[in-house]
Design a protein around this motif. Structure first.
Motif, PDB file in Angstrom:
ATOM      1  N   SER A   1      10.884  11.492   6.904  1.00 31.45           N
ATOM      2  CA  SER A   1       9.897  11.489   7.990  1.00 31.45           C
ATOM      3  C   SER A   1      10.507  10.893   9.256  1.00 31.45           C
ATOM      4  O   SER A   1      10.336  11.423  10.365  1.00 31.45           O
ATOM      5  CB  SER A   1       8.654  10.694   7.582  1.00 31.45           C
ATOM      6  OG  SER A   1       7.979  11.315   6.508  1.00 31.45           O
TER       7      SER A   1
ATOM      8  N   GLU B   1       4.973  13.333   8.942  1.00 25.52           N
ATOM      9  CA  GLU B   1       4.875  12.624   7.661  1.00 25.52           C
ATOM     10  C   GLU B   1       3.934  13.314   6.673  1.00 25.52           C
ATOM     11  O   GLU B   1       4.294  13.466   5.495  1.00 25.52           O
ATOM     12  CB  GLU B   1       4.458  11.168   7.854  1.00 25.52           C
ATOM     13  CG  GLU B   1       4.471  10.400   6.534  1.00 25.52           C
ATOM     14  CD  GLU B   1       4.273   8.908   6.691  1.00 25.52           C
ATOM     15  OE1 GLU B   1       3.970   8.249   5.684  1.00 25.52           O
ATOM     16  OE2 GLU B   1       4.431   8.389   7.815  1.00 25.52           O
TER      17      GLU B   1
ATOM     18  N   ARG C   1       5.317  14.664   3.129  1.00 22.54           N
ATOM     19  CA  ARG C   1       4.665  14.192   1.904  1.00 22.54           C
ATOM     20  C   ARG C   1       4.207  15.380   1.049  1.00 22.54           C
ATOM     21  O   ARG C   1       4.429  15.420  -0.165  1.00 22.54           O
ATOM     22  CB  ARG C   1       3.473  13.300   2.265  1.00 22.54           C
ATOM     23  CG  ARG C   1       2.745  12.696   1.070  1.00 22.54           C
ATOM     24  CD  ARG C   1       1.595  11.822   1.554  1.00 22.54           C
ATOM     25  NE  ARG C   1       2.093  10.676   2.298  1.00 22.54           N
ATOM     26  CZ  ARG C   1       2.461   9.530   1.723  1.00 22.54           C
ATOM     27  NH1 ARG C   1       2.374   9.384   0.409  1.00 22.54           N
ATOM     28  NH2 ARG C   1       2.904   8.536   2.465  1.00 22.54           N
TER      29      ARG C   1
ATOM     30  N   TYR D   1       6.007  16.046  -2.611  1.00 24.06           N
ATOM     31  CA  TYR D   1       5.173  15.961  -3.812  1.00 24.06           C
ATOM     32  C   TYR D   1       4.805  17.342  -4.351  1.00 24.06           C
ATOM     33  O   TYR D   1       4.149  17.451  -5.396  1.00 24.06           O
ATOM     34  CB  TYR D   1       3.889  15.179  -3.525  1.00 24.06           C
ATOM     35  CG  TYR D   1       4.065  13.678  -3.567  1.00 24.06           C
ATOM     36  CD1 TYR D   1       4.587  13.045  -4.692  1.00 24.06           C
ATOM     37  CD2 TYR D   1       3.704  12.884  -2.481  1.00 24.06           C
ATOM     38  CE1 TYR D   1       4.753  11.666  -4.729  1.00 24.06           C
ATOM     39  CE2 TYR D   1       3.864  11.505  -2.507  1.00 24.06           C
ATOM     40  CZ  TYR D   1       4.390  10.901  -3.637  1.00 24.06           C
ATOM     41  OH  TYR D   1       4.553   9.540  -3.668  1.00 24.06           O
TER      42      TYR D   1
ATOM     43  N   TYR E   1       9.263   9.046  -3.122  1.00 22.43           N
ATOM     44  CA  TYR E   1       8.719   8.038  -2.201  1.00 22.43           C
ATOM     45  C   TYR E   1       9.768   7.667  -1.149  1.00 22.43           C
ATOM     46  O   TYR E   1       9.471   7.584   0.054  1.00 22.43           O
ATOM     47  CB  TYR E   1       8.308   6.807  -3.010  1.00 22.43           C
ATOM     48  CG  TYR E   1       7.567   5.738  -2.243  1.00 22.43           C
ATOM     49  CD1 TYR E   1       6.174   5.729  -2.183  1.00 22.43           C
ATOM     50  CD2 TYR E   1       8.251   4.720  -1.592  1.00 22.43           C
ATOM     51  CE1 TYR E   1       5.487   4.744  -1.496  1.00 22.43           C
ATOM     52  CE2 TYR E   1       7.580   3.729  -0.897  1.00 22.43           C
ATOM     53  CZ  TYR E   1       6.197   3.742  -0.856  1.00 22.43           C
ATOM     54  OH  TYR E   1       5.527   2.764  -0.171  1.00 22.43           O
TER      55      TYR E   1
ATOM     56  N   GLU F   1      -0.047  12.150  -4.514  1.00 21.35           N
ATOM     57  CA  GLU F   1      -0.319  12.237  -3.079  1.00 21.35           C
ATOM     58  C   GLU F   1       0.729  11.449  -2.305  1.00 21.35           C
ATOM     59  O   GLU F   1       1.268  10.482  -2.808  1.00 21.35           O
ATOM     60  CB  GLU F   1      -1.709  11.674  -2.769  1.00 21.35           C
ATOM     61  CG  GLU F   1      -2.835  12.467  -3.446  1.00 21.35           C
ATOM     62  CD  GLU F   1      -4.197  11.884  -3.144  1.00 21.35           C
ATOM     63  OE1 GLU F   1      -4.263  10.856  -2.437  1.00 21.35           O
ATOM     64  OE2 GLU F   1      -5.193  12.459  -3.597  1.00 21.35           O
TER      65      GLU F   1
ATOM     66  N   ILE G   1      10.373  10.604   1.302  1.00 23.20           N
ATOM     67  CA  ILE G   1       9.297  10.743   2.288  1.00 23.20           C
ATOM     68  C   ILE G   1       9.513   9.763   3.441  1.00 23.20           C
ATOM     69  O   ILE G   1       9.427  10.133   4.614  1.00 23.20           O
ATOM     70  CB  ILE G   1       7.921  10.508   1.637  1.00 23.20           C
ATOM     71  CG1 ILE G   1       7.586  11.653   0.674  1.00 23.20           C
ATOM     72  CG2 ILE G   1       6.826  10.394   2.706  1.00 23.20           C
ATOM     73  CD1 ILE G   1       6.378  11.379  -0.209  1.00 23.20           C
TER      74      ILE G   1
END
Length: 233
Positions: free
Chosen positions: A89, A195, A199, A203, A82, A233, A85
């Motif tokens: 990003s 992004e 992601r 993941y 998390y 996700e 990301i």
């Protein structure tokens, strides 16, 4: 000057690398006597090495019981993904602003090296090293070296999990496809695509392993609960 393999520093580096690349697996016992015999040293330097590994979160040392490689923590891995990301990003969007033809070629070169690597005999550690070099490019180019160093220093669980993904699934093609899509977004200066692609990439390991985390590799992890769908996700 090279570091003698049986020096305290040499033993530490060897064991740390073996833990990070899963040669020494999560939960595996690490016998003090066996380490002494393997490197031909006394208990004193070995105990010092084990203390350093414990300080970095790589082993658990229980007095009178022994030493084991730490188990992976799924909640820790999820939170670090998390964090990556969010940070990566932003860094990649900044990278698009400063990306020169030379920097773009550096990215292309690393991706090409991974492609060539896959055409012959290679180790998972070699592939992972190139993967890290790729991500490091945009952190350095945007002046975020400190962030990159902090990420590297604090992701013991995540690094081992990434190796589990690479070693167990061996779906290098999926990882390469993600890299190619990220390269295209950078080349086309498509900030809106960044992004979702980051992601997907971050993941990716969790989703590639899926239910195997619960079945084939449960003994590598501390107790956890998977999402009902088995997907992230």
């Amino acid at each position: 000057m090279s570091i003698p393999p049986n020096s305290s520093e040499g033993i530490f580096r060897t064991l740390k690398e073996e833990i990070l690349n899963l040669t020494l697996k999560p939960g595996q016992a690490l016998s003090e006597n066996e380490v002494c015999t393997r490197f031909g040293v006394s208990r004193t330097p070995v105990r010092s090495v084990l203390q350093r590994l414990q300080a970095e979160g790589l082993v658990d040392v229980v007095p009178y019981k022994g030493t084991t490689v730490t188990l992976l923590r799924l909640d820790d891995i999820e939170q670090r993904i998390y964090m990556r990301i969010a940070i990566e990003s932003m860094v990649l969007r900044d990278f698009i602003d400063v990306c020169t033809p030379i920097l773009l070629e550096k990215v292309r070169y690393i991706i090409r090296k991974q492609t060539v690597l896959m055409e012959g005999q290679f180790s998972s550690a070699e592939f992972y090293a190139l993967d890290s070099q790729l991500h490091e490019i945009w952190f350095k180019a945007t002046g975020k070296q400190l962030l990159w160093q902090l990420i590297q220093q604090s992701q013991v669980n995540y690094t081992r999990f990434r190796m589990l993904d690479i070693v167990a699934v061996q779906n290098y093609e999926a990882i390469m496809e993600e890299h190619h899509r990220m390269f295209t977004a950078i080349e086309q200066k498509d900030k809106a695509a960044i992004e979702p692609l980051v992601r997907l990439h971050m993941y990716g390991g969790l989703n590639r392993l899926g239910r195997r985390i619960e079945t084939d590799f449960r003994e590598y992890f501390q107790p956890f609960v998977l999402p009902a769908s088995g997907c992230w996700e």
